[in-house]
Every structure is written in structure tokens, then in C-alpha cells.
Design a protein around this motif. Structure first.
Motif, PDB file in Angstrom:
ATOM      1  N   TYR A 160       0.836  -1.209   0.000  1.00 49.08           N
ATOM      2  CA  TYR A 160       0.000   0.000   0.000  1.00 49.08           C
ATOM      3  C   TYR A 160       0.870   1.258   0.000  1.00 49.08           C
ATOM      4  O   TYR A 160       0.560   2.250  -0.687  1.00 49.08           O
ATOM      5  CB  TYR A 160      -0.922   0.009   1.213  1.00 49.08           C
ATOM      6  N   THR A 161       1.964   1.200   0.737  1.00 50.16           N
ATOM      7  CA  THR A 161       2.846   2.370   0.805  1.00 50.16           C
ATOM      8  C   THR A 161       3.436   2.676  -0.569  1.00 50.16           C
ATOM      9  O   THR A 161       3.476   3.838  -1.001  1.00 50.16           O
ATOM     10  CB  THR A 161       3.975   2.122   1.822  1.00 50.16           C
ATOM     11  N   VAL A 162       3.904   1.638  -1.247  1.00 49.24           N
ATOM     12  CA  VAL A 162       4.486   1.822  -2.586  1.00 49.24           C
ATOM     13  C   VAL A 162       3.415   2.278  -3.571  1.00 49.24           C
ATOM     14  O   VAL A 162       3.643   3.189  -4.395  1.00 49.24           O
ATOM     15  CB  VAL A 162       5.131   0.510  -3.075  1.00 49.24           C
ATOM     16  N   THR A 163       2.213   1.677  -3.511  1.00 52.20           N
ATOM     17  CA  THR A 163       1.129   2.016  -4.435  1.00 52.20           C
ATOM     18  C   THR A 163       0.696   3.465  -4.255  1.00 52.20           C
ATOM     19  O   THR A 163       0.409   4.179  -5.247  1.00 52.20           O
ATOM     20  CB  THR A 163      -0.077   1.091  -4.204  1.00 52.20           C
ATOM     21  N   ILE A 164       0.631   3.912  -3.020  1.00 55.51           N
ATOM     22  CA  ILE A 164       0.224   5.301  -2.753  1.00 55.51           C
ATOM     23  C   ILE A 164       1.208   6.272  -3.385  1.00 55.51           C
ATOM     24  O   ILE A 164       0.824   7.260  -4.035  1.00 55.51           O
ATOM     25  CB  ILE A 164       0.147   5.543  -1.224  1.00 55.51           C
ATOM     26  N   GLN A 165       2.485   5.991  -3.220  1.00 57.19           N
ATOM     27  CA  GLN A 165       3.507   6.862  -3.781  1.00 57.19           C
ATOM     28  C   GLN A 165       3.440   6.884  -5.304  1.00 57.19           C
ATOM     29  O   GLN A 165       3.505   7.954  -5.927  1.00 57.19           O
ATOM     30  CB  GLN A 165       4.885   6.392  -3.314  1.00 57.19           C
ATOM     31  N   GLN A 174      -7.297   9.206  -6.839  1.00 57.10           N
ATOM     32  CA  GLN A 174      -8.400   8.369  -6.348  1.00 57.10           C
ATOM     33  C   GLN A 174      -7.864   7.040  -5.806  1.00 57.10           C
ATOM     34  O   GLN A 174      -8.257   6.593  -4.723  1.00 57.10           O
ATOM     35  CB  GLN A 174      -9.396   8.111  -7.487  1.00 57.10           C
ATOM     36  N   THR A 175      -6.969   6.420  -6.577  1.00 58.87           N
ATOM     37  CA  THR A 175      -6.358   5.170  -6.124  1.00 58.87           C
ATOM     38  C   THR A 175      -5.497   5.416  -4.886  1.00 58.87           C
ATOM     39  O   THR A 175      -5.490   4.617  -3.940  1.00 58.87           O
ATOM     40  CB  THR A 175      -5.490   4.559  -7.233  1.00 58.87           C
ATOM     41  N   ALA A 176      -4.788   6.536  -4.890  1.00 60.96           N
ATOM     42  CA  ALA A 176      -3.943   6.872  -3.753  1.00 60.96           C
ATOM     43  C   ALA A 176      -4.778   7.030  -2.483  1.00 60.96           C
ATOM     44  O   ALA A 176      -4.402   6.550  -1.404  1.00 60.96           O
ATOM     45  CB  ALA A 176      -3.173   8.158  -4.032  1.00 60.96           C
ATOM     46  N   SER A 177      -5.928   7.651  -2.605  1.00 61.28           N
ATOM     47  CA  SER A 177      -6.811   7.854  -1.452  1.00 61.28           C
ATOM     48  C   SER A 177      -7.340   6.519  -0.926  1.00 61.28           C
ATOM     49  O   SER A 177      -7.419   6.291   0.292  1.00 61.28           O
ATOM     50  CB  SER A 177      -7.971   8.765  -1.850  1.00 61.28           C
ATOM     51  N   LEU A 178      -7.709   5.631  -1.861  1.00 61.41           N
ATOM     52  CA  LEU A 178      -8.219   4.316  -1.475  1.00 61.41           C
ATOM     53  C   LEU A 178      -7.144   3.519  -0.721  1.00 61.41           C
ATOM     54  O   LEU A 178      -7.418   2.914   0.325  1.00 61.41           O
ATOM     55  CB  LEU A 178      -8.671   3.551  -2.719  1.00 61.41           C
ATOM     56  N   ARG A 179      -5.914   3.540  -1.248  1.00 67.10           N
ATOM     57  CA  ARG A 179      -4.830   2.793  -0.617  1.00 67.10           C
ATOM     58  C   ARG A 179      -4.452   3.392   0.751  1.00 67.10           C
ATOM     59  O   ARG A 179      -4.081   2.662   1.664  1.00 67.10           O
ATOM     60  CB  ARG A 179      -3.592   2.774  -1.514  1.00 67.10           C
ATOM     61  N   GLU A 180      -4.587   4.694   0.876  1.00 68.31           N
ATOM     62  CA  GLU A 180      -4.306   5.324   2.169  1.00 68.31           C
ATOM     63  C   GLU A 180      -5.301   4.855   3.232  1.00 68.31           C
ATOM     64  O   GLU A 180      -4.938   4.630   4.382  1.00 68.31           O
ATOM     65  CB  GLU A 180      -4.353   6.844   2.023  1.00 68.31           C
ATOM     66  N   GLN A 182      -6.889   1.963   3.171  1.00 63.49           N
ATOM     67  CA  GLN A 182      -6.537   0.568   3.454  1.00 63.49           C
ATOM     68  C   GLN A 182      -5.281   0.485   4.331  1.00 63.49           C
ATOM     69  O   GLN A 182      -5.182  -0.382   5.206  1.00 63.49           O
ATOM     70  CB  GLN A 182      -6.330  -0.181   2.134  1.00 63.49           C
ATOM     71  N   LEU A 183      -4.325   1.371   4.093  1.00 61.94           N
ATOM     72  CA  LEU A 183      -3.093   1.380   4.869  1.00 61.94           C
ATOM     73  C   LEU A 183      -3.388   1.680   6.346  1.00 61.94           C
ATOM     74  O   LEU A 183      -2.814   1.049   7.252  1.00 61.94           O
ATOM     75  CB  LEU A 183      -2.124   2.420   4.309  1.00 61.94           C
ATOM     76  N   LYS A 184      -4.295   2.626   6.602  1.00 63.16           N
ATOM     77  CA  LYS A 184      -4.661   2.960   7.977  1.00 63.16           C
ATOM     78  C   LYS A 184      -5.317   1.773   8.683  1.00 63.16           C
ATOM     79  O   LYS A 184      -5.077   1.539   9.869  1.00 63.16           O
ATOM     80  CB  LYS A 184      -5.611   4.162   7.980  1.00 63.16           C
ATOM     81  N   GLU A 187      -2.497  -0.684   9.547  1.00 61.94           N
ATOM     82  CA  GLU A 187      -1.702  -0.169  10.656  1.00 61.94           C
ATOM     83  C   GLU A 187      -2.460  -0.281  11.981  1.00 61.94           C
ATOM     84  O   GLU A 187      -1.855  -0.540  13.029  1.00 61.94           O
ATOM     85  CB  GLU A 187      -1.313   1.287  10.388  1.00 61.94           C
ATOM     86  N   SER A 188      -3.778  -0.100  11.913  1.00 61.52           N
ATOM     87  CA  SER A 188      -4.607  -0.231  13.116  1.00 61.52           C
ATOM     88  C   SER A 188      -4.596  -1.672  13.624  1.00 61.52           C
ATOM     89  O   SER A 188      -4.495  -1.918  14.836  1.00 61.52           O
ATOM     90  CB  SER A 188      -6.040   0.203  12.820  1.00 61.52           C
ATOM     91  N   LEU A 189      -4.676  -2.623  12.702  1.00 65.29           N
ATOM     92  CA  LEU A 189      -4.639  -4.033  13.077  1.00 65.29           C
ATOM     93  C   LEU A 189      -3.286  -4.403  13.671  1.00 65.29           C
ATOM     94  O   LEU A 189      -3.199  -5.149  14.667  1.00 65.29           O
ATOM     95  CB  LEU A 189      -4.936  -4.910  11.862  1.00 65.29           C
ATOM     96  N   LEU A 190      -2.217  -3.893  13.102  1.00 69.26           N
ATOM     97  CA  LEU A 190      -0.874  -4.205  13.584  1.00 69.26           C
ATOM     98  C   LEU A 190      -0.574  -3.560  14.930  1.00 69.26           C
ATOM     99  O   LEU A 190       0.278  -4.047  15.694  1.00 69.26           O
ATOM    100  CB  LEU A 190       0.167  -3.751  12.556  1.00 69.26           C
ATOM    101  N   SER A 191      -1.260  -2.467  15.242  1.00 67.65           N
ATOM    102  CA  SER A 191      -1.016  -1.768  16.509  1.00 67.65           C
ATOM    103  C   SER A 191      -1.562  -2.537  17.712  1.00 67.65           C
ATOM    104  O   SER A 191      -1.164  -2.288  18.854  1.00 67.65           O
ATOM    105  CB  SER A 191      -1.632  -0.367  16.470  1.00 67.65           C
ATOM    106  N   ASN A 192      -2.477  -3.466  17.440  1.00 64.20           N
ATOM    107  CA  ASN A 192      -3.059  -4.265  18.515  1.00 64.20           C
ATOM    108  C   ASN A 192      -2.080  -5.375  18.892  1.00 64.20           C
ATOM    109  O   ASN A 192      -1.783  -6.248  18.086  1.00 64.20           O
ATOM    110  CB  ASN A 192      -4.396  -4.858  18.071  1.00 64.20           C
ATOM    111  N   SER A 193      -1.569  -5.342  20.129  1.00 63.86           N
ATOM    112  CA  SER A 193      -0.570  -6.322  20.565  1.00 63.86           C
ATOM    113  C   SER A 193      -1.159  -7.704  20.798  1.00 63.86           C
ATOM    114  O   SER A 193      -0.438  -8.710  20.781  1.00 63.86           O
ATOM    115  CB  SER A 193       0.121  -5.839  21.851  1.00 63.86           C
TER     116      SER A 193
END
Length: 233
Positions: A160-165, A174-180, A182-184, A187-193
Motif C-alpha cells: 500500500y505504501t508503494v502504491t500510494i507513492q 483516487q487510487t492513492a486515497s483508497l490505498r491510504e 486501506q493502509l490505515k 496499521e490499526s490491526l498491527l497496533s493491537n498487541s
């Protein structure tokens, strides 16, 4: 303390008795003229004896009196007989198993005890131990699945990071906004320990703890039954 007779029958093939009595002289005449080829230190219960052992005619000889004193045994010489004992004849009774007064199986018949013992071992303990192994394996599989899921999310985050760039550079906002968005989420899922399947893991761990308690209580009952059986025998 156990009787010392087996020492006399094993290691003590020859005897070096620290005594001045003439009664023992005849009993050691077989050693007269034999060749002493070596000596060694004798240690009893980590204590080194003053008297040394000797190799006479190729046989090991140790100081009986020194060993007897070190072990708290009594040694007597009568004619050509050496008697070594650790306690008086009055105390040389056979061991009788005892049973705790709090043992709930006390007083039951041998047949009843044996039946209960078989039931506990075959119908409760063995299945419980097997179930513990199975649940532990299930918990490990759940944890492994969470690890694989997190590895997948990390890869998606990179994508997602590469696609956004790339989308922003090409003007595809539009695609960049969608991937952003999805990226959030990633990141939210990964933040949960906690593992994503934490609820299932907790459930399995509760089952595991209950089974371990059953095993603990069953083993205690088995020990009490075996104690009661030993008292009967």
C-alpha cells in the motif's frame, strides 16, 4: 540404619581388624605370609578413616572396626566369628507401611481400592493428559496462525505504501486515497498487541487450566489409594 551384613559378604573378602584380643588371631591366620601389594584410603559417608585398606594377595581388605564405628554399627568378635550389626535385635523389625489419618480411602477393601485406582488411571488421568496435549497443540496453532496473519499484514502495508507513492506520482489520486484508507486499517490491526484470535486462545487456556487441576487432584487421589493399598499388603 540398615544392617551391615551385606558389606561383610561383598567388599570384605579379607579383614583388617584393629583389635588386640587373642580370640581373633586364629581367624586371620590365612593372611599370614600373604603379600601386601598396595594400600588405599577408605572413606565412609565422606569421612576419611584413620586406618587404611590394603591389597593382600590380590584381594581388597578394609578395616572392619573403622567402618563399623563410622557407620555407628556394633562389632563383636567371638571365637572365629565376626558379628557386625547396626542396631539391636529388638529394633530389627520389618518395615510396616503407614497411612495418613486424613486419607479418605482408609478402611476400604483391597478390591474397592484396586477398582478405584484403575478407574482413576484409565478413565480420568490418561484421557486428561491426552486432552492437555491436544489443547496445548491447538493453542500453539492459533498463535502460529496469528503470527502468519501479522506477517501478511506487514507485506500489505509495504504494498500500500508503494502504491500510494506511485499513484500520486502518476496523478491517480483516487487510487492513492483508497490505498491510504486501506493502509490505515492495516496499521490499526498491527497496533493491537493481542492476537486477532485472542478470544479463542483464552477459551482454550481456560479449558487447559481446568484439565490441569483435574490431573492434579486425580494424582493426589491415586497417591492416597496406593498408600492405602500398601497398608493392606
Amino acid at each position: 540404619m540398615k544392617k551391615i551384613a551385606y558389606i561383610v559378604g561383598g567388599v570384605l573378602i579379607g579383614f583388617l581388624l584393629a583389635t588386640t584380643t587373642g580370640a581373633f588371631a586364629d581367624s586371620v591366620k590365612s593372611l599370614i605370609g600373604k603379600k601386601v601389594t598396595g594400600e588405599y584410603t577408605v572413606i565412609v559417608n565422606r569421612e576419611k578413616l584413620t586406618d587404611k585398606g590394603a591389597i593382600i594377595d590380590g584381594k581388597a581388605n578394609v578395616p572392619v572396626r573403622g567402618i563399623s564405628v563410622a557407620l555407628g554399627a556394633d562389632i563383636r568378635v567371638t571365637g572365629k566369628t565376626i558379628t557386625v550389626t547396626s542396631e539391636s535385635a529388638d529394633n530389627q523389625s520389618s518395615f510396616e507401611p503407614t497411612i495418613s489419618k486424613n486419607n479418605k480411602y482408609k478402611g476400604l477393601s483391597k478390591q474397592s481400592l484396586e477398582s478405584s485406582l484403575a478407574t482413576l488411571k484409565n478413565n480420568i488421568l490418561t484421557p486428561s493428559v491426552q486432552a492437555v496435549t491436544e489443547i496445548e497443540n491447538n493453542i500453539q496453532r492459533l498463535k502460529d496462525a496469528d503470527k502468519e496473519y501479522r506477517e501478511y499484514l506487514e507485506k500489505q502495508k509495504e504494498v500500500y505504501t508503494v502504491t500510494i507513492q506511485q499513484s500520486k506520482e502518476s496523478g491517480d489520486y483516487q487510487t492513492a486515497s483508497l490505498r491510504e484508507t486501506q493502509l490505515k486499517e492495516v496499521e490499526s490491526l498491527l497496533s493491537n498487541s493481542e492476537p486477532y484470535n485472542q478470544e479463542e486462545i483464552v477459551k482454550r487456556e481456560r479449558e487447559l487450566n481446568k484439565l490441569k487441576e483435574i490431573i492434579k487432584n486425580t494424582e493426589a487421589d491415586i497417591k492416597n489409594i496406593e498408600e492405602a493399598l500398601a497398608a493392606i499388603k
